[in-house]
Design a protein around this motif. Structure first.
Motif, mmCIF file in Angstrom:
data_model
loop_
_atom_site.group_PDB
_atom_site.id
_atom_site.type_symbol
_atom_site.label_atom_id
_atom_site.label_comp_id
_atom_site.label_asym_id
_atom_site.label_seq_id
_atom_site.Cartn_x
_atom_site.Cartn_y
_atom_site.Cartn_z
ATOM 1 N N LEU A 17 0.581 -1.052 0.084
ATOM 2 C CA LEU A 17 0.031 0.444 0.051
ATOM 3 C C LEU A 17 1.063 1.195 0.061
ATOM 4 O O LEU A 17 1.586 1.049 0.951
ATOM 5 C CB LEU A 17 -0.940 0.153 1.438
ATOM 6 N N PRO A 18 0.859 1.962 -0.843
ATOM 7 C CA PRO A 18 1.135 3.096 -0.630
ATOM 8 C C PRO A 18 1.434 4.644 0.441
ATOM 9 O O PRO A 18 0.242 5.671 0.088
ATOM 10 C CB PRO A 18 0.965 3.880 -2.165
ATOM 11 N N PHE A 19 0.957 4.069 1.669
ATOM 12 C CA PHE A 19 0.851 5.558 2.548
ATOM 13 C C PHE A 19 1.957 5.298 3.349
ATOM 14 O O PHE A 19 3.430 4.295 3.102
ATOM 15 C CB PHE A 19 -0.537 4.608 3.351
ATOM 16 N N SER A 20 2.064 6.135 4.718
ATOM 17 C CA SER A 20 3.386 6.578 4.987
ATOM 18 C C SER A 20 3.147 5.977 6.530
ATOM 19 O O SER A 20 2.331 5.916 7.130
ATOM 20 C CB SER A 20 3.717 7.871 5.497
ATOM 21 N N SER A 21 4.082 4.664 6.709
ATOM 22 C CA SER A 21 3.731 4.093 8.831
ATOM 23 C C SER A 21 4.437 5.300 9.106
ATOM 24 O O SER A 21 3.998 4.790 10.128
ATOM 25 C CB SER A 21 4.967 3.049 8.374
ATOM 26 N N GLU A 22 5.196 6.189 9.312
ATOM 27 C CA GLU A 22 5.541 6.792 9.481
ATOM 28 C C GLU A 22 4.478 7.791 10.205
ATOM 29 O O GLU A 22 4.621 8.261 11.202
ATOM 30 C CB GLU A 22 6.906 7.880 9.067
ATOM 31 N N ALA A 23 3.900 8.293 9.447
ATOM 32 C CA ALA A 23 2.081 8.888 10.007
ATOM 33 C C ALA A 23 1.152 8.058 10.505
ATOM 34 O O ALA A 23 0.664 8.519 11.708
ATOM 35 C CB ALA A 23 1.750 9.153 8.543
ATOM 36 N N ALA A 24 1.032 6.709 10.412
ATOM 37 C CA ALA A 24 0.816 5.896 11.402
ATOM 38 C C ALA A 24 1.415 6.097 12.798
ATOM 39 O O ALA A 24 0.247 6.223 13.709
ATOM 40 C CB ALA A 24 -0.119 4.462 10.806
ATOM 41 N N PHE A 25 2.492 5.663 12.578
ATOM 42 C CA PHE A 25 3.562 5.671 13.697
ATOM 43 C C PHE A 25 3.426 6.858 14.616
ATOM 44 O O PHE A 25 2.521 7.193 16.249
ATOM 45 C CB PHE A 25 4.797 6.128 13.619
ATOM 46 N N LEU A 26 3.249 8.279 13.717
ATOM 47 C CA LEU A 26 3.272 9.446 14.868
ATOM 48 C C LEU A 26 1.226 9.923 15.324
ATOM 49 O O LEU A 26 0.837 10.501 15.957
ATOM 50 C CB LEU A 26 3.574 10.798 14.245
ATOM 51 N N VAL A 27 0.234 8.733 14.578
ATOM 52 C CA VAL A 27 -0.834 9.448 14.828
ATOM 53 C C VAL A 27 -1.006 8.138 15.980
ATOM 54 O O VAL A 27 -1.516 8.516 16.904
ATOM 55 C CB VAL A 27 -1.932 9.148 14.344
ATOM 56 N N ALA A 28 -0.629 7.321 15.861
ATOM 57 C CA ALA A 28 -0.660 6.737 17.217
ATOM 58 C C ALA A 28 0.158 7.012 18.395
ATOM 59 O O ALA A 28 -0.373 7.041 19.726
ATOM 60 C CB ALA A 28 0.216 4.517 16.957
ATOM 61 N N LEU A 29 0.964 7.781 18.467
ATOM 62 C CA LEU A 29 2.014 8.801 19.369
ATOM 63 C C LEU A 29 0.897 10.054 19.999
ATOM 64 O O LEU A 29 0.593 9.623 21.226
ATOM 65 C CB LEU A 29 3.004 8.562 19.214
ATOM 66 N N SER A 30 0.366 10.902 19.250
ATOM 67 C CA SER A 30 -0.303 11.589 19.335
ATOM 68 C C SER A 30 -1.508 11.303 19.882
ATOM 69 O O SER A 30 -2.537 12.307 21.241
ATOM 70 C CB SER A 30 -0.554 12.575 18.174
ATOM 71 N N ASN A 31 -2.149 9.751 20.094
ATOM 72 C CA ASN A 31 -3.221 9.731 20.180
ATOM 73 C C ASN A 31 -2.743 9.089 21.462
ATOM 74 O O ASN A 31 -4.186 7.705 22.565
ATOM 75 C CB ASN A 31 -4.147 7.925 19.594
ATOM 76 N N GLY A 32 -1.753 8.845 21.706
ATOM 77 C CA GLY A 32 -1.926 8.567 23.506
ATOM 78 C C GLY A 32 -1.022 7.353 23.715
ATOM 79 O O GLY A 32 -1.255 6.613 24.902
ATOM 80 N N MET A 33 -0.428 6.679 22.757
ATOM 81 C CA MET A 33 -0.283 5.667 22.803
ATOM 82 C C MET A 33 1.765 5.112 23.338
ATOM 83 O O MET A 33 1.725 6.613 22.638
ATOM 84 C CB MET A 33 -0.113 4.680 21.322
#
Length: 133
Positions: A17-33
């Motif tokens: 899939l052409p998307f960024s795992s870095e973005a998913a990582f940062l979203v997870a961190l910003s959501n309190g993971m």
């Protein structure tokens, strides 16, 4: 459940899939993971994906080796990739070019253990440095 979602996102981002795992990582961190959970989940998913890429390269080698070695350019390309492949893996953490390099590593038959050590550790370090953003 969020950890599994992040691992799957990191896996698919490094394979098909052409998307960024870095973005998913940062979203997870910003959501309190917790950082450790995010780092572990994203790293596991991404490392599993590069292993799949590597073995896809091995499969492609088996299917194309006769054609590859019939041409002078094919022989030279294989030799060049095998000789400098470990150095090329130092770029495997980069977006866009990194994932195809992991496939080529299998194609040119780099040693699996060294492949995982080099490419895997760079993937973990990439996520680690993202925690400082």
């Amino acid at each position: 459940m969020a950890e599994l979602s992040l691992a799957l996102a990191a896996f698919f981002a490094a394979t098909i899939l052409p998307f960024s795992s870095e973005a998913a990582f940062l979203v997870a961190l910003s959501n309190g993971m917790p950082i450790a959970n995010a780092l572990l989940s994203a790293s596991i998913g991404n490392i599993l994906a590069i292993i799949v890429n590597y073995y896809l390269g091995v499969f492609l080698y088996e299917k194309t080796k006769a054609k590859l070695f019939r041409s002078k350019i094919g022989k030279r390309s294989y030799s060049f990739g095998h000789k400098y492949g470990y150095f090329a893996l130092l770029l495997s953490w980069l977006p866009i070019v990194g994932d195809p390099l992991t496939l080529v590593a299998g194609l040119v038959r780099l040693k699996f253990v060294w492949f995982v050590i080099i490419a895997g550790s760079l993937r973990v370090l990439r996520y680690y440095f993202l925690t400082f953003l």
